[in-house]
Write a protein that holds these residues in place. Sequence first.
Motif, PDB file in Angstrom:
ATOM      1  N   SER A  41       0.852  -1.191   0.000  1.00 32.02           N
ATOM      2  CA  SER A  41       0.000   0.000   0.000  1.00 32.02           C
ATOM      3  C   SER A  41       0.887   1.240   0.000  1.00 32.02           C
ATOM      4  O   SER A  41       2.049   1.182   0.418  1.00 32.02           O
ATOM      5  CB  SER A  41      -0.873   0.019   1.250  1.00 32.02           C
ATOM      6  N   ASN A  42       0.339   2.360  -0.458  1.00 31.36           N
ATOM      7  CA  ASN A  42       1.074   3.616  -0.378  1.00 31.36           C
ATOM      8  C   ASN A  42       1.401   3.904   1.081  1.00 31.36           C
ATOM      9  O   ASN A  42       0.588   3.663   1.972  1.00 31.36           O
ATOM     10  CB  ASN A  42       0.247   4.774  -0.942  1.00 31.36           C
ATOM     11  N   GLY A  43       2.597   4.422   1.318  1.00 36.68           N
ATOM     12  CA  GLY A  43       2.978   4.776   2.681  1.00 36.68           C
ATOM     13  C   GLY A  43       4.462   4.598   2.926  1.00 36.68           C
ATOM     14  O   GLY A  43       5.239   4.344   2.015  1.00 36.68           O
ATOM     15  N   MET A  44       4.838   4.730   4.191  1.00 35.79           N
ATOM     16  CA  MET A  44       6.240   4.635   4.582  1.00 35.79           C
ATOM     17  C   MET A  44       6.553   3.221   5.064  1.00 35.79           C
ATOM     18  O   MET A  44       5.748   2.601   5.766  1.00 35.79           O
ATOM     19  CB  MET A  44       6.559   5.625   5.691  1.00 35.79           C
ATOM     20  N   TYR A  45       7.734   2.755   4.694  1.00 38.44           N
ATOM     21  CA  TYR A  45       8.212   1.442   5.099  1.00 38.44           C
ATOM     22  C   TYR A  45       9.632   1.583   5.627  1.00 38.44           C
ATOM     23  O   TYR A  45      10.355   2.505   5.255  1.00 38.44           O
ATOM     24  CB  TYR A  45       8.185   0.467   3.919  1.00 38.44           C
ATOM     25  N   LEU A  46      10.017   0.674   6.497  1.00 44.79           N
ATOM     26  CA  LEU A  46      11.383   0.632   7.008  1.00 44.79           C
ATOM     27  C   LEU A  46      12.081  -0.564   6.379  1.00 44.79           C
ATOM     28  O   LEU A  46      11.547  -1.676   6.379  1.00 44.79           O
ATOM     29  CB  LEU A  46      11.390   0.496   8.525  1.00 44.79           C
ATOM     30  N   LEU A  47      13.276  -0.317   5.834  1.00 45.86           N
ATOM     31  CA  LEU A  47      14.080  -1.368   5.229  1.00 45.86           C
ATOM     32  C   LEU A  47      15.276  -1.617   6.136  1.00 45.86           C
ATOM     33  O   LEU A  47      16.069  -0.710   6.371  1.00 45.86           O
ATOM     34  CB  LEU A  47      14.561  -0.939   3.843  1.00 45.86           C
ATOM     35  N   LYS A  48      15.377  -2.814   6.636  1.00 52.00           N
ATOM     36  CA  LYS A  48      16.500  -3.185   7.495  1.00 52.00           C
ATOM     37  C   LYS A  48      17.418  -4.100   6.695  1.00 52.00           C
ATOM     38  O   LYS A  48      17.030  -5.210   6.322  1.00 52.00           O
ATOM     39  CB  LYS A  48      16.011  -3.894   8.756  1.00 52.00           C
ATOM     40  N   VAL A  49      18.620  -3.619   6.425  1.00 52.90           N
ATOM     41  CA  VAL A  49      19.603  -4.378   5.659  1.00 52.90           C
ATOM     42  C   VAL A  49      20.640  -4.901   6.648  1.00 52.90           C
ATOM     43  O   VAL A  49      21.275  -4.126   7.358  1.00 52.90           O
ATOM     44  CB  VAL A  49      20.264  -3.499   4.574  1.00 52.90           C
ATOM     45  N   THR A  50      20.795  -6.217   6.679  1.00 51.70           N
ATOM     46  CA  THR A  50      21.702  -6.864   7.627  1.00 51.70           C
ATOM     47  C   THR A  50      22.756  -7.642   6.856  1.00 51.70           C
ATOM     48  O   THR A  50      22.425  -8.388   5.936  1.00 51.70           O
ATOM     49  CB  THR A  50      20.918  -7.825   8.543  1.00 51.70           C
ATOM     50  N   ASP A  51      24.033  -7.467   7.241  1.00 46.78           N
ATOM     51  CA  ASP A  51      25.087  -8.225   6.568  1.00 46.78           C
ATOM     52  C   ASP A  51      25.262  -9.579   7.248  1.00 46.78           C
ATOM     53  O   ASP A  51      24.609  -9.888   8.253  1.00 46.78           O
ATOM     54  CB  ASP A  51      26.399  -7.428   6.506  1.00 46.78           C
ATOM     55  N   LYS A  52      26.124 -10.402   6.676  1.00 46.75           N
ATOM     56  CA  LYS A  52      26.300 -11.770   7.158  1.00 46.75           C
ATOM     57  C   LYS A  52      26.722 -11.842   8.631  1.00 46.75           C
ATOM     58  O   LYS A  52      26.218 -12.680   9.370  1.00 46.75           O
ATOM     59  CB  LYS A  52      27.302 -12.499   6.265  1.00 46.75           C
ATOM     60  N   PRO A  53      27.640 -10.956   9.108  1.00 41.70           N
ATOM     61  CA  PRO A  53      28.012 -11.010  10.529  1.00 41.70           C
ATOM     62  C   PRO A  53      26.921 -10.496  11.482  1.00 41.70           C
ATOM     63  O   PRO A  53      27.035 -10.636  12.684  1.00 41.70           O
ATOM     64  CB  PRO A  53      29.244 -10.101  10.618  1.00 41.70           C
ATOM     65  N   GLY A  54      25.866  -9.861  10.964  1.00 41.04           N
ATOM     66  CA  GLY A  54      24.778  -9.392  11.813  1.00 41.04           C
ATOM     67  C   GLY A  54      24.709  -7.894  12.007  1.00 41.04           C
ATOM     68  O   GLY A  54      23.846  -7.399  12.721  1.00 41.04           O
ATOM     69  N   ASN A  55      25.600  -7.126  11.376  1.00 39.29           N
ATOM     70  CA  ASN A  55      25.520  -5.665  11.433  1.00 39.29           C
ATOM     71  C   ASN A  55      24.350  -5.206  10.566  1.00 39.29           C
ATOM     72  O   ASN A  55      24.121  -5.766   9.493  1.00 39.29           O
ATOM     73  CB  ASN A  55      26.820  -5.039  10.917  1.00 39.29           C
ATOM     74  N   SER A  56      23.629  -4.194  11.004  1.00 43.11           N
ATOM     75  CA  SER A  56      22.469  -3.768  10.218  1.00 43.11           C
ATOM     76  C   SER A  56      22.360  -2.254  10.145  1.00 43.11           C
ATOM     77  O   SER A  56      22.914  -1.531  10.970  1.00 43.11           O
ATOM     78  CB  SER A  56      21.182  -4.345  10.801  1.00 43.11           C
ATOM     79  N   VAL A  57      21.626  -1.814   9.134  1.00 39.56           N
ATOM     80  CA  VAL A  57      21.291  -0.407   8.954  1.00 39.56           C
ATOM     81  C   VAL A  57      19.819  -0.367   8.551  1.00 39.56           C
ATOM     82  O   VAL A  57      19.339  -1.242   7.834  1.00 39.56           O
ATOM     83  CB  VAL A  57      22.201   0.283   7.911  1.00 39.56           C
ATOM     84  N   THR A  58      19.093   0.618   9.067  1.00 40.05           N
ATOM     85  CA  THR A  58      17.664   0.754   8.761  1.00 40.05           C
ATOM     86  C   THR A  58      17.436   2.086   8.066  1.00 40.05           C
ATOM     87  O   THR A  58      17.927   3.119   8.509  1.00 40.05           O
ATOM     88  CB  THR A  58      16.824   0.670  10.051  1.00 40.05           C
ATOM     89  N   LYS A  59      16.679   2.043   6.973  1.00 46.13           N
ATOM     90  CA  LYS A  59      16.366   3.236   6.178  1.00 46.13           C
ATOM     91  C   LYS A  59      14.864   3.314   5.954  1.00 46.13           C
ATOM     92  O   LYS A  59      14.163   2.305   5.932  1.00 46.13           O
ATOM     93  CB  LYS A  59      17.066   3.189   4.813  1.00 46.13           C
ATOM     94  N   LYS A  60      14.379   4.537   5.785  1.00 42.15           N
ATOM     95  CA  LYS A  60      12.963   4.759   5.454  1.00 42.15           C
ATOM     96  C   LYS A  60      12.800   4.741   3.928  1.00 42.15           C
ATOM     97  O   LYS A  60      13.688   5.193   3.205  1.00 42.15           O
ATOM     98  CB  LYS A  60      12.496   6.109   5.953  1.00 42.15           C
ATOM     99  N   SER A  61      11.664   4.265   3.483  1.00 42.45           N
ATOM    100  CA  SER A  61      11.332   4.289   2.066  1.00 42.45           C
ATOM    101  C   SER A  61       9.838   4.602   1.932  1.00 42.45           C
ATOM    102  O   SER A  61       9.021   4.119   2.708  1.00 42.45           O
ATOM    103  CB  SER A  61      11.629   2.931   1.424  1.00 42.45           C
ATOM    104  N   ILE A  62       9.515   5.441   0.945  1.00 45.06           N
ATOM    105  CA  ILE A  62       8.121   5.806   0.687  1.00 45.06           C
ATOM    106  C   ILE A  62       7.664   5.081  -0.570  1.00 45.06           C
ATOM    107  O   ILE A  62       8.321   5.132  -1.602  1.00 45.06           O
ATOM    108  CB  ILE A  62       7.974   7.327   0.475  1.00 45.06           C
ATOM    109  N   VAL A  63       6.518   4.408  -0.464  1.00 46.64           N
ATOM    110  CA  VAL A  63       5.900   3.772  -1.623  1.00 46.64           C
ATOM    111  C   VAL A  63       4.725   4.634  -2.037  1.00 46.64           C
ATOM    112  O   VAL A  63       3.860   4.952  -1.226  1.00 46.64           O
ATOM    113  CB  VAL A  63       5.431   2.340  -1.300  1.00 46.64           C
ATOM    114  N   SER A  64       4.726   5.040  -3.304  1.00 42.77           N
ATOM    115  CA  SER A  64       3.639   5.847  -3.842  1.00 42.77           C
ATOM    116  C   SER A  64       3.329   5.366  -5.252  1.00 42.77           C
ATOM    117  O   SER A  64       4.147   5.526  -6.156  1.00 42.77           O
ATOM    118  CB  SER A  64       4.045   7.317  -3.862  1.00 42.77           C
ATOM    119  N   HIS A  65       2.188   4.760  -5.425  1.00 47.16           N
ATOM    120  CA  HIS A  65       1.760   4.279  -6.737  1.00 47.16           C
ATOM    121  C   HIS A  65       0.968   5.395  -7.417  1.00 47.16           C
ATOM    122  O   HIS A  65      -0.030   5.844  -6.887  1.00 47.16           O
ATOM    123  CB  HIS A  65       0.875   3.038  -6.597  1.00 47.16           C
ATOM    124  N   SER A  66       1.467   5.837  -8.527  1.00 46.10           N
ATOM    125  CA  SER A  66       0.795   6.939  -9.240  1.00 46.10           C
ATOM    126  C   SER A  66      -0.273   6.442 -10.155  1.00 46.10           C
ATOM    127  O   SER A  66      -0.222   5.425 -10.734  1.00 46.10           O
ATOM    128  CB  SER A  66       1.812   7.714 -10.066  1.00 46.10           C
TER     129      SER A  66
END
Length: 66
Positions: A41-66
């Motif tokens: 659905s349209n809205g904000m999502y959080l993307l959590k990217v984790t590497d093999k050793p377990g370190n992670s970074v979280t970023k916001k992403s907006i989904v908007s279907h035109s």
Amino acid sequence: MVIESATHRGGSISVYDIYGNLKNNQIVTSDKTLLDARNYSNGMYLLKVTDKPGNSVTKKSIVSHS
């Protein structure tokens, strides 16, 4: 959505909605990972990217279907 990261191969990408519900979890197998957001659905999502050793970074992403 395309996620590019040479350092996270072998890790994972998790997508959460704003309520903390897991929408998708995918293993990273290459430098570019395609996430299909057509069913989100349209809205904000959080993307959590984790590497093999377990370190992670979280970023916001907006989904908007035109």
